[in-house]
Design a protein around this motif. Structure first.
Motif, short mmCIF file in Angstrom:
data_model
loop_
_atom_site.label_atom_id
_atom_site.label_comp_id
_atom_site.label_asym_id
_atom_site.label_seq_id
_atom_site.Cartn_x
_atom_site.Cartn_y
_atom_site.Cartn_z
N PRO A 200 0.84 -1.12 -0.12
CA PRO A 200 0.02 -0.05 -0.10
C PRO A 200 0.96 1.36 0.04
O PRO A 200 1.93 1.29 0.42
CB PRO A 200 -0.71 -0.36 1.14
CG PRO A 200 0.04 -1.12 2.12
CD PRO A 200 0.83 -2.07 1.32
N TYR A 201 0.50 2.30 -0.52
CA TYR A 201 1.06 3.40 -0.74
C TYR A 201 0.21 4.85 -0.59
O TYR A 201 -1.03 4.76 -0.99
CB TYR A 201 2.08 3.46 -1.86
CG TYR A 201 1.06 3.34 -3.24
CD1 TYR A 201 0.62 4.42 -3.84
CD2 TYR A 201 0.85 2.05 -3.77
CE1 TYR A 201 -0.10 3.96 -4.93
CE2 TYR A 201 0.29 1.78 -4.66
CZ TYR A 201 -0.32 2.86 -5.45
OH TYR A 201 -1.05 2.75 -6.63
N LYS A 234 2.97 0.98 5.19
CA LYS A 234 2.51 1.76 4.05
C LYS A 234 3.35 2.65 3.61
O LYS A 234 4.02 3.29 4.54
CB LYS A 234 1.32 2.28 4.46
CG LYS A 234 0.31 3.29 3.19
CD LYS A 234 -0.88 3.77 3.67
CE LYS A 234 -1.71 4.38 2.55
NZ LYS A 234 -2.68 4.99 3.24
N ASN A 236 4.20 6.16 2.97
CA ASN A 236 3.47 7.51 3.15
C ASN A 236 4.67 8.63 3.19
O ASN A 236 5.67 8.52 3.31
CB ASN A 236 2.74 7.30 4.47
CG ASN A 236 3.68 7.29 5.68
OD1 ASN A 236 4.37 8.02 6.18
ND2 ASN A 236 3.71 6.00 6.28
#
Length: 555
Positions: A200-201, A234, A236
């Motif tokens: 995820p990003y 993730k 971020n």
């Protein structure tokens, strides 16, 4: 047992295996595909451009298209030829690193093997990477073979510095210039990689990595891999800022506001704090330059689509005039080059930004004019008289300075030939010695004359002539030159220099343009060398005969 050696870095794992997977370089891909389709294959190619833009990858893809078992122009990725090229063990595709094989003997060994027929494929492809590292003798040995190789041989040269390659080589190859890949293309490629990795990003985090990669796809994948290792679950934006030591746009705009308000305390404390946090000050310097450029462009065009970093909302509260912006941009571009000469990055960064808030006579915005007027009103009559009676330098108001110019006060000047003769007499060790004492001069000036101090701060120490005791500065700001070169001011400067350096020195300040002209004249050798430069710092002293003055203008 886990086999750690099986791990592949992102830039190896996601290296393009066909033309359709190449990021950017659409023009080059189309041209090469058309040449393969029409069987118009050259004997030698030169792929040049910035690092990480796909030069070596494109060379391997071209080799696949030449030797694919399904026919020229294909990349089936299934046949033994395509697989061997992918794995790097194809006997007819030879990759050579010119950095470690730059000698003429290495080239002769290569030439001896060229005449042999291919073992498995149609073509023997020689990919010579970083070819600019080859010596001139090695280039000359390759010259004839490169011009008329056997019909089954194709050379592909790759380099980041085409200007270092001999013109005789350049004239024998088809040249393809690889450009930096756009941030948008890099962003889409990063999204594709993380989607395939099921990581995820945040889009903003990938946009920041795209910006940091500066047009290099390989660099972007290396940065992404580093970010994936650092971020917990993730990718971020906050972690990207922490990992790479960069600041948010909001923090940069806060710093711009401090520059606009000429808040020197906030500027210095901001830089010290961020430096201690591990912020990359060189990148920060560049980022501020790009922000100022955006503001300048928007002021001129009022077109938000031309902005690279900011948006319309970011700019609305910034009231920097075009004259001030132009000065700030030129100053920061000049100061950025100084980082290569210093180990103290923080000090150079502080001085770079403090030089922006010195008291330059440039076009000020309405807000800045109000601030300047308020500062002038705080100077009492007694303070002004005290400053003017000071035994050091003479500080004059704008009105008095104009009056002095109207009286045609004598100013120190020098022509290009005289500057060249200063260069001939200047010694590096004298310049280093004076440079080490330059801080003492700044300390002396700091509490005595802000206007003259600002002029010296914004100038560059160029050279020192210890024989005639002349220190040469250059400045890109015309008003700074006008402030320091009147004869009356020069006398006071000379006195101050003597007290700082314990010897007599005169200060000569010229424009950056003149210094460049004199440098070109020096390089050309078309100057007349003299025993002494004809620069007069005192009405009562002549340093050269009339005959010498005339000789300077002889053809």
């Amino acid at each position: 047992m886990i086999n750690f050696m099986s791990y592949l870095s992102f830039y190896n794992k996601y290296r393009p295996q066909s033309f359709s997977e190449v990021v950017g370089q659409k023009v080059i891909v189309k041209t090469l595909k058309n040449s393969l389709k029409n069987k118009k294959i050259s004997h030698a190619y030169l792929f040049c451009g910035p690092r990480g833009t796909g030069k070596t990858t494109m060379a391997r893809l071209f080799a696949k298209s030449l030797n694919c078992e399904e026919g020229i122009g294909n990349q089936c990725l299934k046949c033994s030829s395509c697989q061997k090229i992918k794995d790097g063990n194809h006997p007819d595709v030879v990759e050579i690193d010119a950095a470690s094989n730059s000698t003429v003997d290495s080239v002769r060994n290569l030439i001896e093997n060229i005449s042999y027929q291919p073992i498995l494929s149609r073509y023997k492809v020689y990919i010579i990477d970083e070819v600019h590292n080859m010596s001139n003798s090695a280039f000359n040995a390759l010259l004839k073979t490169l011009e008329e190789p056997p019909s089954f041989v194709v050379f592909i040269l790759a380099t980041t510095e085409p200007q270092k390659i001999l013109p005789t080589i350049l004239s024998r190859v088809q040249r393809y210039d690889f450009s930096k890949v756009s941030n948008e293309d890099i962003f889409l490629n990063l999204k594709r990689v993380l989607d395939m990795e099921k990581i995820p990003y945040e889009d903003e985090a990938l946009k920041e990595i795209s910006y940091l990669a500066d047009g290099g796809v390989r660099d972007s994948l290396s940065l992404l891999e580093q970010a994936v290792s650092y971020c917990d679950k993730k990718v971020n934006l906050k972690d990207i800022y922490s990992l790479f030591g960069i600041l948010s746009k909001k923090e940069k705009l806060t710093f711009i506001s401090a520059i606009e308000k000429k808040d020197s305390v906030k500027i210095v404390s901001f830089l010290k704090e961020k430096y201690q946090r591990g912020v990359d000050l060189l990148r920060f310097h560049q980022d501020i330059l790009k922000i100022l450029k955006d503001i300048y462009i928007y002021n001129l065009t009022n077109d938000e689509n031309l902005l690279e970093v900011l948006n319309k909302e970011d700019i609305k509260d910034i009231q920097l005039s075009n004259g001030v912006l132009n000065h700030h941009i030129n100053t920061l571009m000049t100061r950025f080059r100084e980082y290569r000469y210093t180990d103290d990055v923080l000090t150079n960064c502080e001085l770079s930004f403090l030089s922006l808030i010195s008291d330059e006579q440039i076009e000020f915005s309405p807000r800045e004019k109000t601030v300047r007027q308020e500062e002038k009103n705080t100077v009492t009559k007694e303070n002004k008289e005290e400053l003017l009676s000071s035994p050091t330098l003479i500080e004059v108001s704008d009105k008095e300075e104009k009056k002095g110019i109207e009286k045609d006060e004598k100013r120190i000047t020098a022509d290009d030939s005289e500057i060249v003769n200063l260069m001939l007499r200047s010694k590096k060790e004298d310049r280093i010695e004076i440079n080490s004492l330059w801080d003492n001069l700044q300390k002396e000036l700091r509490g005595k004359n802000k206007i003259i101090a600002a002029s010296i701060y914004s100038s560059r120490l160029r050279l020192v002539d210890s024989q005639d005791k002349i220190i040469l500065l250059s400045s890109s700001i015309k008003t700074e030159i006008e402030k320091l070169n009147p004869m009356s001011v020069q006398k006071k400067i000379s006195s101050l220099l003597s007290s700082c350096f314990n010897r007599d020195y005169n200060l000569l300040i010229i424009s950056e343009e003149q210094f460049k002209r004199a440098t070109e004249l020096y390089k050309s050798g078309e100057y007349k060398e003299s025993k002494r430069p004809n620069i007069v710092f005192d009405d009562n002293e002549k340093r050269a005969s009339d005959e010498f003055v005339s000789s300077l203008f002889e053809e």
